[in-house]
Design an enzyme around this catalytic site. Structure first.
Site, PDB file in Angstrom:
ATOM      1  N   GLY A   1       0.825  -1.195   0.000  1.00 18.34           N
ATOM      2  CA  GLY A   1       0.000   0.000   0.000  1.00 18.34           C
ATOM      3  C   GLY A   1       0.858   1.243   0.000  1.00 18.34           C
TER       4      GLY A   1
ATOM      5  CG  ASP B   1      -8.085   6.480   4.840  1.00 18.17           C
ATOM      6  OD1 ASP B   1      -8.857   6.846   3.933  1.00 18.17           O
ATOM      7  OD2 ASP B   1      -7.003   5.909   4.613  1.00 18.17           O
TER       8      ASP B   1
END
Length: 1022
Positions: free
Chosen positions: A64, A177
């Protein structure tokens, strides 16, 4: 490459799918393209790499933008873990490293089945990583890309994520998030919220650069997209986006680039789910619509509230399945033409009745077989707290609908609810109520006053009183009124409030009801709702407050010397020599702190401001009434302190803006506990009364009287004002100097040896088998291993526990310090998170410096706390003190069984309450080599068999005392100094250090003196 969501072909450099709007992360672009425009290649670790001495890397499991995730083996505990590494290109970024630490810290503060568990963080060197729970499963994003979810799966996952978010929000953590890529789903269907790298922790530093937003744009709330201040409702928006995504297979806000997506988020409404999925239930559409309201005020106020609506819909589906089964049978019958219409209608009625009957029977079974037992288990009379009572009460409310005649229900309600009488002057006020434990709960309408015997949950209750043309009133009451026969709660609880007309009401103040005190009747008065702020104090300065002598009504006396006006004004300057508080600079307060309480002011400055504003400083008695003293519905001091300590700012990190904390007192005033301590009118032997405690004090100072020199300008000092309605009726003694009761201990005759022998024998017991059990062992801290060990107590067939902290990187056997804590431990529900407890700061530095520490759970503390406060001269208190000393001695018994403990090097450390207990323990327990007293002194009023003044002369081992000169709990001249002087220890082996503080010690001094003392009498740590 292809979009990971809808598999549409997109160009290698696209950041968003043009069809569904799914963001394409940097690492996905790396995988699908050789073009690297955002990140350079991340270094990968070879399999079998050993990290931090115990993690063996097995394989890469994910990549990521914030790192690579590996599957690894914990070689010590023999379990698989996930290791998340900060990418090499971000290792040198202080902000990235700090956010990496924040992610670990935020997630580690949470313990919930729907949040990924963090084990530890290794943030040193060039390869920082977080060790966390390894989850067998896939991200929700990956599951959606593979196959659509069934409606049942969608609802189950949404409820689980809402429960995880509720836990985070309850701990003051906003994720910021939430997206399908940050939700893992195990092979068994359990949701786990991941990646707290952008989390905002209440009171923590916000790591967002000015003018930027953080997060994933397609999931951002409008306020997050605009860079505004955020609260938990931003996560509710994001959860709404995820729910929309699960139901429809696409995102609600899409565009060709970031700017267009952000525009749609802020200005446009999403495509109705009905247009994408025609069979969508209206109830689900409503849930999504409410979660995606542009205005946060119109959204769900909490994740729990959103989850509750989803859960309600899920339960309705199950009921519909029963009805559908009956209706299908009916429809098959109606297809046969030979069946007459009347018969079909009759069968339809029978089928519907059967569906209703079976559905209701199922709910009755649930009520009797599940809900009532669960509620009974939740509450244990005299041991439960507000959260347990409200949970049991809510279950009982639901049970009433289906099993109202069950005899267990009446008993249950008597244990978790109370009747409330509410009256107002004038009558006709609308009353709304909310349990304090339900922070995000809905206000419940109780009716219009006068109200008699309306039922509500036990615990702390907020009441909102409203009447047109009158100032609204917020009241906090306690319904902890135990019937000591243990049959339930005393009923009813009665509350009365005066509602003032809005016209002429003093702004930003609240009315405090009068009370009967030891000094006589004190009538109603007004007090500032909040502490005086920097903005308000700036107005005083700008109006010539430091130039106009008319505001300064009192003679300036410093250390016994009278000062002139000019000499006094020379004292009252800021850090740059300008007139103003000691915490200001260049005549102004710190930037952005206009709503913070003014601090760093002397008593004289506070009194001058009060004069300028046409008000007064409160007497210590008026201040006490405003915070809840003498209030019948808050008479249980212990539970009130527990309630306040959880909500007030006693967190040790500096003052908050006024009104930040949901800590309203009985009359609706805020921040009376913690934040900053507040000057009061009364003189004392050493200065003036100052009450409430500050952010770095113990929570019990919310109740204690304290004092400080009138010229003291500590950053902890602030104030609020009062307005007396009928000053002529106030008892004159209210304004007189406050002098605590004293006793001349020097004139006290020691008891003969024979009598003291009888006293000492009270603490003896037969040394029976301990029956030790290791309850848990935690190695996550980089500094220590924490063990919780239980064993048989020395009395009453009880079990007791100790928390043992063993230092890492130090060879055994360990020198060991046994702790006796302050009063806060008696007001805290659980010792499970002991490393976060206020008292543990007195031990953590000892363990970090190589000594073991023992924190026993004494009788009357934590899980063993008592709900009744004993009179100081009662036999009950005698018995409790005997049990506590036995608990200490029993802990030493256990230490003697451990080969890794050096029982020839044991020390006692007592703080406040522990300082009061020190003479008893040090005189009775002969296996100690030395003792340290942090804030302690001799006491008055206790029965002689456990009064510490009767034991102090019998102490012979070396003793260090650290004391505050202005401490009013243990006044220096009449309590603390006599304890030191009368210690039986030889003069060369006892030392008292006195600091210019009250019931508080400078932490650096405490650490320095404590470690030096232990080095001297136990020897340096190996």
């Amino acid at each position: 490459m292809k979009c990971p969501q809808c598999q549409t072909d997109i160009s290698d450099d696209s950041r968003f799918c043009s069809k569904c709007g799914t963001p394409v992360s940097a690492d996905e672009r790396i995988v699908f393209s050789q073009t690297r425009t955002i990140l350079r290649p991340m270094e990968e670790l070879a399999p079998e790499t050993l990290l931090a001495g115990k993690y063996r890397v097995l394989k890469v499991v994910g990549r990521g933008g914030m790192g690579i995730v590996y599957m690894a083996e914990d070689t010590k505990l023999k379990r698989n873990v996930a290791l998340k590494f900060l990418p090499p290109e971000l290792v040198q970024s202080p902000e990235a490293r700090e956010r990496f630490v924040l992610e670990a810290r935020a997630a580690a503060a949470l313990s919930h089945p729907n949040i990924c568990t963090i084990y530890e963080i290794h943030d040193e060197g060039e390869k920082p990583f977080i060790a966390m729970e390894f989850i067998e499963g896939h991200s929700l994003k990956a599951k959606l890309a593979k196959n659509p979810l069934s409606l049942g799966e969608v609802l189950d996952l949404a409820v689980q994520v809402s429960e995880g978010l509720e836990e985070a929000h309850r701990k003051g953590i906003i994720h910021r998030d939430i997206k399908s890529a940050n939700i893992m789903v195990t092979d068994k269907g359990q949701a786990k919220v991941m990646d707290f790298g952008l989390a905002k922790v209440k009171g923590g530093t916000l790591l967002t650069r000015e003018g930027t937003t953080l997060g994933t744009v397609a999931y951002m709330s409008p306020e997050q997209a605009l860079g505004k201040d955020l609260d938990q409702r931003t996560d509710i928006w994001s959860l709404g986006v995820v729910l929309y995504e699960m139901l429809s297979g696409s995102l609600p806000f899409i565009g060709d680039h970031e700017a267009s997506i952000l525009y749609t988020v802020v200005h446009e409404e999403p495509k109705p789910l009905k247009a994408i999925k025609p069979d969508i239930a209206p109830e689900l559409q409503q849930v999504v619509n409410r979660a995606l309201k542009k205005n946060p005020e119109a959204r769900y106020s909490s994740a729990a509230e959103m989850g509750k609506d989803i859960q309600k819909f899920r339960e309705s589906l199950r009921a519909e399945e029963v009805k559908a089964f009956s209706l299908r049978a009916l429809l098959r019958l109606l297809r046969k033409p030979v069946v007459a219409i009347p018969a079909a209608l009759a069968l339809a009625a029978i089928a519907l009745a059967a569906a209703w009957f079976f559905n209701r029977q199922a709910k009755i079974r649930w009520a009797k077989e599940v809900a009532i037992p669960e509620a009974e288990q939740t509450i244990r009379l005299r041991q439960s707290g507000d959260a347990q009572w409200i949970k049991a009460y809510r279950l009982a409310e639901r049970v009433e609908k289906y099993a109202g005649n069950d005899p267990r229900l009446a008993d249950l309600l008597s244990r978790c609810s109370v009747d409330i009488d509410v009256k107002t002057d004038p009558p006709g006020a609308r009353i709304l109520a909310k349990a304090v434990a339900e922070q995000e709960g809905q206000w419940q309408k109780l009716g219009v006053t006068p109200i008699e015997k309306t039922r509500f949950s036990a615990g702390y209750v907020q009441l909102r009183m409203e009447k047109d043309g009158h100032e609204p009133v917020l009241a906090v009451i306690s319904t902890h009124n135990f019937d000591l026969t243990q049959k339930g709660f005393i009923v009813p609880s009665k509350i009365f409030r005066v509602l003032d007309k809005t016209s002429g009401f003093p702004p930003a103040m609240v009315r405090v009801s009068g009370a009967e005190t030891d000094l006589g009747r004190i009538e109603d008065f007004f007090i500032d709702k909040y502490e005086v702020t920097n903005r308000q104090y700036k107005e005083f300065i700008n109006a010539g407050g430091y130039r106009d002598q008319k505001y300064w009504k009192h003679v300036f006396i410093k250390e016994g010397k009278t000062l002139t006006w000019e000499e006094a004004m020379a004292e009252f300057v800021d850090q740059t020599g300008r007139p103003g508080p000691s915490t200001w600079r260049a005549g102004d307060f710190p930037r952005g702190q206009e709503s913070h309480p003014v601090s760093g002011v002397s008593w004289y400055e506070a009194a001058a401001f009060a004069e300028f504003s046409g008000k007064s400083l409160p007497t210590g008695y008026h201040w006490g009434i405003a915070r809840g003293e003498f209030t019948p519905l808050l008479h249980r001091w212990g539970t009130f302190i527990s309630y306040i300590s959880q909500k007030c700012n006693f967190r040790g990190e500096g003052p908050d803006a006024v009104g930040t904390n949901d800590d309203a007192t009985a009359f609706g005033a805020y921040d009376m506990g913690g934040n900053i301590r507040e000057w009061c009118w009364n003189e004392t032997l050493e200065g003036r009364v100052i009450r409430g405690g500050a952010w770095n004090d113990a929570a019990y100072l919310f109740s204690n009287w304290a004092q400080s020199p009138s010229f003291d300008r500590s950053p902890k000092n602030g104030f609020r004002c009062v307005l007396y309605i009928e000053p002529e009726k106030i008892p004159a003694q209210t304004f007189e100097p406050y002098v605590p009761p004293t006793e001349d201990f020097y004139k006290e005759t020691p008891v003969p040896d024979a009598i003291f022998g009888v006293y000492k024998n009270q603490f003896s017991y037969d040394k029976t088998e301990l029956h030790v059990r290791l309850e848990s062992r935690d190695e996550r801290s980089p500094d220590w291993v924490q063990e919780i060990i239980s064993f048989d107590a020395a009395y009453g067939n009880e079990r007791m526990a100790i928390h043992l902290f063993l230092p890492k990187d130090v060879l055994p056997p360990y020198q060991t310090v046994i702790y006796f804590p302050g009063q806060t431990s008696a007001e805290t529900e659980s010792s499970q998170n002991l490393a976060d407890h206020f008292d543990f700061r007195n031990l953590s530095f000892l363990v970090r410096n190589g000594r073991a520490a023992v924190f026993p759970v004494y009788k009357g503390t934590f899980e063993r706390k008592l709900t009744t406060s004993f009179a100081v001269d009662s036999f009950q208190l005698v018995e409790q003190r005997i049990q506590q000393v036995k608990d200490f001695r029993r802990s030493v018994d256990y230490l003697e069984t451990r080969p890794d403990i050096d029982t020839g090097k044991l020390a006692f450390l007592g703080n406040s309450w522990g300082g009061r207990m020190a003479p008893l323990i040090l005189a009775v327990e002969d296996r100690l080599q030395t003792g340290i007293v942090l804030i302690g002194g001799l006491e008055t009023g206790r029965r002689p068999e456990v009064n510490n003044s009767g034991y102090v002369r019998r102490v012979k081992i070396p003793v260090l005392m650290l004391s505050g000169r202005y401490d009013m709990a243990f006044p220096y001249e009449t309590s603390s100094k006599p304890m030191f002087d009368l210690l039986g220890t030889s003069a060369k082996e006892k030392v008292q250090k006195v600091y210019e503080t009250d019931h508080f010690l400078p932490l650096n001094e405490q650490i320095k003196e404590t470690l030096a003392w232990l080095d001297k009498y136990l020897g340096p740590v190996r």
